[in-house]
Scaffold this motif. Structure first.
Motif, PDB file in Angstrom:
ATOM      1  N   TRP A   1       0.780  -1.355   0.079  1.00 12.53           N
ATOM      2  CA  TRP A   1       0.231   0.006   0.027  1.00 12.53           C
ATOM      3  C   TRP A   1       0.762   1.319  -0.057  1.00 12.53           C
ATOM      4  O   TRP A   1       0.625   2.228  -0.645  1.00 12.53           O
ATOM      5  N   TYR A   2       1.722   1.351   0.859  1.00  8.97           N
ATOM      6  CA  TYR A   2       2.741   2.520   1.001  1.00  8.97           C
ATOM      7  C   TYR A   2       3.419   2.888  -0.449  1.00  8.97           C
ATOM      8  O   TYR A   2       3.857   3.874  -0.880  1.00  8.97           O
ATOM      9  N   GLY A   3       4.069   1.675  -0.985  1.00  7.22           N
ATOM     10  CA  GLY A   3       4.719   1.768  -2.136  1.00  7.22           C
ATOM     11  C   GLY A   3       4.106   1.932  -3.390  1.00  7.22           C
ATOM     12  O   GLY A   3       3.984   2.884  -4.054  1.00  7.22           O
TER      13      GLY A   3
ATOM     14  N   TRP B   1       5.743   5.921  -1.372  1.00  8.53           N
ATOM     15  CA  TRP B   1       6.724   6.061  -0.326  1.00  8.53           C
ATOM     16  C   TRP B   1       7.920   4.930  -0.353  1.00  8.53           C
ATOM     17  O   TRP B   1       7.402   3.875  -0.526  1.00  8.53           O
ATOM     18  N   THR B   2       8.945   5.333   0.036  1.00  8.43           N
ATOM     19  CA  THR B   2       9.980   4.240   0.390  1.00  8.43           C
ATOM     20  C   THR B   2       9.745   3.528   1.505  1.00  8.43           C
ATOM     21  O   THR B   2       9.645   4.077   2.815  1.00  8.43           O
TER      22      THR B   2
ATOM     23  N   GLN C   1       8.992  -0.300   7.761  1.00  3.20           N
ATOM     24  CA  GLN C   1       9.648   0.760   8.251  1.00  3.20           C
ATOM     25  C   GLN C   1       9.457   1.790   7.071  1.00  3.20           C
ATOM     26  O   GLN C   1       9.547   1.496   5.946  1.00  3.20           O
ATOM     27  N   LEU C   2       8.981   3.085   7.486  1.00  8.42           N
ATOM     28  CA  LEU C   2       8.813   4.203   6.405  1.00  8.42           C
ATOM     29  C   LEU C   2      10.365   5.052   6.245  1.00  8.42           C
ATOM     30  O   LEU C   2      10.506   5.438   7.516  1.00  8.42           O
ATOM     31  N   VAL C   3      10.875   5.135   5.324  1.00  7.42           N
ATOM     32  CA  VAL C   3      12.061   6.074   5.555  1.00  7.42           C
ATOM     33  C   VAL C   3      11.759   7.376   5.509  1.00  7.42           C
ATOM     34  O   VAL C   3      10.933   7.966   4.423  1.00  7.42           O
ATOM     35  N   THR C   4      12.299   8.216   6.448  1.00  6.70           N
ATOM     36  CA  THR C   4      12.243   9.654   6.285  1.00  6.70           C
ATOM     37  C   THR C   4      13.286  10.285   5.472  1.00  6.70           C
ATOM     38  O   THR C   4      14.290   9.836   5.198  1.00  6.70           O
ATOM     39  N   GLY C   5      12.796  11.806   5.137  1.00 10.57           N
ATOM     40  CA  GLY C   5      13.867  12.363   4.519  1.00 10.57           C
ATOM     41  C   GLY C   5      13.858  12.283   3.097  1.00 10.57           C
ATOM     42  O   GLY C   5      14.318  13.019   2.140  1.00 10.57           O
TER      43      GLY C   5
END
Length: 194
Positions: free
Chosen positions: A24-26, A31-32, A40-44
């Motif tokens: 879903w996130y990808g 999102w990475t 885990q979602l990568v920030t930055g």
């Protein structure tokens, strides 16, 4: 002497909901994601995170300050902000005259990670106690509306997205209030005489 064989232990399997979260996130948000379980979602990259105690975060959500997506995990609340915002936090706090005050306000930027909350909607098989959840879930394209510093010659506002300065000022105030409230809870207050 007969050779003894030890049973082979299969590698741990990723729970089906973890695969669904990562997909879903990808796929939906682009999102990475990394690691897992938990995902885990990568920030930055797509966003940075302002993280503060959940009691301060609840008070911040009651204020008339525009925010982006907001997640909570345990006793910490996470406000998604524009990429690069984490690098600005210390300077903003100094400029707002909060420098040197213990606020319990942190930022995660490049190289950071947060546990991915369950995507919006009913979680398959229920959500484990203490798992990260969205209070204000993200939507496709929400990165364009994350709180950010206004660009040169541009004012913050609805046409340019929420203002990071106002969000940080309100967050610092609520972190300070929550800290003072926690210090006075359970401490006998002196009687006031008129």
């Amino acid at each position: 002497m007969a050779a003894t064989f030890l049973p082979t232990v299969p590698p741990p399997r990723v729970a089906p909901e973890e695969d669904a979260y990562a997909a879903w996130y990808g796929r939906v948000l682009g999102w990475t994601v990394t690691g897992g379980p938990p995902v885990q979602l990568v920030t930055g990259i797509d966003f940075d995170v302002l993280e503060l105690p959940s009691d301060a975060g609840r008070a911040l959500l009651r204020r008339p300050v525009a925010t982006g997506p907001v997640a909570v995990m345990g006793r910490r609340m996470r406000f998604l902000v524009a990429p690069g915002s984490a690098e600005e936090l210390d300077g903003l706090l100094d400029w707002l005259e909060w420098g040197g005050v213990a606020l319990d306000l942190a930022a995660l930027g490049a190289g950071g990670r947060i546990t991915a909350p369950a995507p919006p909607g009913p979680p398959p098989g229920g959500s484990p106690r203490g798992a990260a959840v969205w209070l204000r879930p993200p939507e496709q394209g929400c990165e364009a509306l994350l709180p950010a510093l206004p660009g040169p010659g541009r004012a913050a506002g609805p046409a340019h997205g929420p203002d990071l300065v106002r969000l940080v000022a309100a967050a610092a105030t609520e972190c300070h209030r929550a800290r003072l409230g926690r210090r006075t809870n359970g401490v006998r207050q002196p009687l006031a005489f008129s």
